[in-house]
Design a protein around this motif. Structure first.
Motif, PDB file in Angstrom:
ATOM      1  N   LYS A  83       0.849  -1.140   0.070  1.00 32.49           N
ATOM      2  CA  LYS A  83      -0.077  -0.065  -0.014  1.00 32.49           C
ATOM      3  C   LYS A  83       0.848   1.212  -0.059  1.00 32.49           C
ATOM      4  O   LYS A  83       1.812   1.337   0.603  1.00 32.49           O
ATOM      5  N   GLY A  84       0.343   2.099  -0.791  1.00 30.87           N
ATOM      6  CA  GLY A  84       1.194   3.483  -1.029  1.00 30.87           C
ATOM      7  C   GLY A  84       2.174   3.547  -1.685  1.00 30.87           C
ATOM      8  O   GLY A  84       3.022   4.705  -1.956  1.00 30.87           O
ATOM      9  N   GLN A  85       2.297   2.557  -2.434  1.00 24.15           N
ATOM     10  CA  GLN A  85       3.557   2.393  -3.466  1.00 24.15           C
ATOM     11  C   GLN A  85       2.997   1.891  -4.827  1.00 24.15           C
ATOM     12  O   GLN A  85       1.973   1.263  -5.038  1.00 24.15           O
ATOM     13  N   THR A  86       3.545   2.655  -6.014  1.00 24.32           N
ATOM     14  CA  THR A  86       3.200   2.203  -7.367  1.00 24.32           C
ATOM     15  C   THR A  86       3.752   0.841  -7.681  1.00 24.32           C
ATOM     16  O   THR A  86       4.853   0.526  -6.959  1.00 24.32           O
ATOM     17  N   ALA A  87       3.144   0.153  -8.649  1.00 22.82           N
ATOM     18  CA  ALA A  87       3.853  -1.244  -9.021  1.00 22.82           C
ATOM     19  C   ALA A  87       5.359  -0.936  -9.526  1.00 22.82           C
ATOM     20  O   ALA A  87       6.210  -1.936  -9.182  1.00 22.82           O
ATOM     21  N   LEU A  92      11.113  -1.381  -9.007  1.00 23.80           N
ATOM     22  CA  LEU A  92      12.456  -0.821  -9.193  1.00 23.80           C
ATOM     23  C   LEU A  92      13.414  -1.003  -7.901  1.00 23.80           C
ATOM     24  O   LEU A  92      14.453  -1.144  -7.990  1.00 23.80           O
ATOM     25  N   GLU A  93      12.471  -1.052  -6.729  1.00 17.49           N
ATOM     26  CA  GLU A  93      13.415  -1.152  -5.537  1.00 17.49           C
ATOM     27  C   GLU A  93      13.876  -2.548  -5.577  1.00 17.49           C
ATOM     28  O   GLU A  93      15.273  -2.571  -4.741  1.00 17.49           O
ATOM     29  N   ARG A  94      13.587  -3.536  -6.254  1.00 18.70           N
ATOM     30  CA  ARG A  94      13.956  -4.847  -6.098  1.00 18.70           C
ATOM     31  C   ARG A  94      14.847  -5.074  -7.179  1.00 18.70           C
ATOM     32  O   ARG A  94      15.491  -5.999  -7.216  1.00 18.70           O
ATOM     33  N   MET A  95      14.825  -4.403  -8.129  1.00 20.00           N
ATOM     34  CA  MET A  95      15.648  -4.884  -9.310  1.00 20.00           C
ATOM     35  C   MET A  95      17.138  -4.613  -9.030  1.00 20.00           C
ATOM     36  O   MET A  95      17.980  -5.561  -9.870  1.00 20.00           O
ATOM     37  N   PRO A  96      17.658  -3.876  -8.488  1.00 15.91           N
ATOM     38  CA  PRO A  96      19.114  -3.824  -8.203  1.00 15.91           C
ATOM     39  C   PRO A  96      19.679  -5.154  -7.560  1.00 15.91           C
ATOM     40  O   PRO A  96      20.653  -5.833  -7.831  1.00 15.91           O
ATOM     41  N   PRO A 256      15.958 -10.850  -1.972  1.00 20.15           N
ATOM     42  CA  PRO A 256      14.545  -9.885  -2.114  1.00 20.15           C
ATOM     43  C   PRO A 256      14.794  -9.359  -3.463  1.00 20.15           C
ATOM     44  O   PRO A 256      14.923  -8.015  -3.602  1.00 20.15           O
ATOM     45  N   GLY A 257      14.799 -10.051  -4.559  1.00 26.92           N
ATOM     46  CA  GLY A 257      15.052  -9.663  -6.004  1.00 26.92           C
ATOM     47  C   GLY A 257      13.652  -9.483  -6.580  1.00 26.92           C
ATOM     48  O   GLY A 257      12.365  -9.919  -5.671  1.00 26.92           O
ATOM     49  N   THR A 258      13.445  -9.346  -7.888  1.00 29.38           N
ATOM     50  CA  THR A 258      12.328  -9.292  -8.561  1.00 29.38           C
ATOM     51  C   THR A 258      11.534 -10.741  -8.836  1.00 29.38           C
ATOM     52  O   THR A 258      10.494 -11.009  -9.027  1.00 29.38           O
ATOM     53  N   GLY A 259      12.343 -11.947  -8.752  1.00 29.42           N
ATOM     54  CA  GLY A 259      11.857 -13.112  -8.677  1.00 29.42           C
ATOM     55  C   GLY A 259      11.042 -13.511  -7.515  1.00 29.42           C
ATOM     56  O   GLY A 259       9.988 -14.000  -7.699  1.00 29.42           O
ATOM     57  N   TRP A 260      11.648 -13.080  -6.291  1.00 29.63           N
ATOM     58  CA  TRP A 260      11.187 -13.435  -5.252  1.00 29.63           C
ATOM     59  C   TRP A 260       9.732 -12.480  -5.149  1.00 29.63           C
ATOM     60  O   TRP A 260       8.555 -12.880  -4.678  1.00 29.63           O
ATOM     61  N   LEU A 261       9.838 -11.253  -5.400  1.00 28.96           N
ATOM     62  CA  LEU A 261       8.867 -10.279  -5.459  1.00 28.96           C
ATOM     63  C   LEU A 261       7.565 -10.932  -6.646  1.00 28.96           C
ATOM     64  O   LEU A 261       6.283 -10.879  -6.194  1.00 28.96           O
ATOM     65  N   VAL A 277       6.618  -6.825 -13.224  1.00 30.18           N
ATOM     66  CA  VAL A 277       7.520  -7.683 -13.297  1.00 30.18           C
ATOM     67  C   VAL A 277       7.804  -8.383 -14.640  1.00 30.18           C
ATOM     68  O   VAL A 277       8.978  -8.261 -15.260  1.00 30.18           O
ATOM     69  N   VAL A 278       6.662  -8.944 -15.316  1.00 26.50           N
ATOM     70  CA  VAL A 278       6.904  -9.584 -16.528  1.00 26.50           C
ATOM     71  C   VAL A 278       7.589  -8.508 -17.706  1.00 26.50           C
ATOM     72  O   VAL A 278       8.321  -9.059 -18.212  1.00 26.50           O
TER      73      VAL A 278
END
Length: 306
Positions: A83-87, A92-96, A256-261, A277-278
């Motif tokens: 909540k409170g965040q865009t997709a 992008l927070e987990r992409m690095p 905690p990357g995009t795969g886990w996300l 993500v896709v």
């Protein structure tokens, strides 16, 4: 050169457009997002108001064009779970973390597979060749998640050398990176070996040896440079799969990357995050293949002049 790259870029954009159609269609086939956004006791008026607010009462074509327009500017909607965040912000927070892990796995694959494949071809039917064959066999036979669990049990639980899971420094990355890279090492080793064997039998290699060119120069400058086009063909798939195929490994090692996300978003029915993500994965995969096309043109003048 520019004409060749322009054609490849157009093909990539067309592929991306097709992917947006598939993602949009699957999001509608997977169920009504209203059910995940409203409680079970929601009134018909609340359902109708939210449906109108999200534009789900519009024709499918209009919904897709709106989705495409928003995606072009990076607007994939708000996350339902975070909540409170865009997709886009959530991804992008987990992409690095994914790029960090995938980059290390890519480095391991190239550093191990290329020399091993070259040695296996140069010293055919020796211990180097046998080692490469065993690695290729095991790499294509062992599932990545199973290998990850075994490595975790040996090096983290039994020996205590490395942490079992989580996000941190290099020590946290070694086991998941090796688990991701193992299959790619086997494939790249086999491709490099077969390409080198074919080139080493060429007449210009025999001529270079007759002229007295040093063996190391014959192998790496003359043979490998001409054989490199085959491994590079696979490099796009290699880079794309390591960066986008991290879903299972990130889940096993709690990375905690995009795969886990993606797994978490699917379990929480967070459709905007899943779509994002896709599409991010698709862009990375297409970008990796476009880089391969550029390398083609730089290595082989016949391709860029075609």
């Amino acid at each position: 050169m520019l004409k060749f790259l322009a054609h490849r870029l157009i093909h990539a954009l067309i592929s991306l457009l097709v992917i947006t159609v598939i993602v949009f269609s699957l999001s509608h086939l997977s169920g009504n997002p209203i059910d995940a956004m409203l409680p079970d006791d929601a009134t018909p008026q609340q359902i109708e108001d939210l449906t109108r607010h999200l534009g789900l009462d519009r024709p499918i074509l209009v919904q897709y064009l709106t989705f495409l327009q928003n995606a072009a500017v990076g607007d994939f909607g708000d996350s339902l779970k975070w909540k409170g965040q865009t997709a886009a912000q959530v991804v992008l927070e987990r992409m690095p973390a994914t790029l960090q892990l995938g980059g290390l796995a890519l480095l391991i694959s190239v550093v191990v597979a290329i020399p091993l494949g070259v040695l296996a071809a140069v010293y055919k039917n020796t211990i180097f060749d046998a080692t490469a064959t065993v690695i290729a066999l095991l790499g294509q036979s062992l599932p990545a998640f199973w290998l990850g669990i075994v490595l975790m049990w040996i090096f983290a639980v039994t020996l205590g050398w490395l942490p079992t899971s989580g996000h941190g420094g290099l020590s946290h990355m070694i086991l998941p990176a090796i688990s991701m890279a193992w299959f790619q090492i086997s494939a790249l080793t086999r491709l490099t070996r077969s390409a080198m064997l074919e080139v080493l039998d060429a007449e210009y290699i025999k001529l270079a040896r007759v002229k007295g060119v040093r063996e190391q120069q014959v192998i790496w400058k003359h043979a490998f440079r001409n054989a490199a086009i085959v491994p590079i063909t696979y490099f796009g798939v290699l880079a794309g799969s390591l960066l986008t195929g991290s879903v299972v490994i990130e889940t096993v090692f709690n990375w905690p990357g995009t795969g886990w996300l993606a797994i978490t978003a699917i379990q929480g029915r967070d459709f905007p995050v899943v779509q994002t993500v896709v599409l991010f994965f698709a862009v990375l995969f297409l970008l990796a293949n476009f880089v391969v096309d550029v390398l083609y043109a730089l290595i082989d003048p016949r391709i860029r002049n075609a």
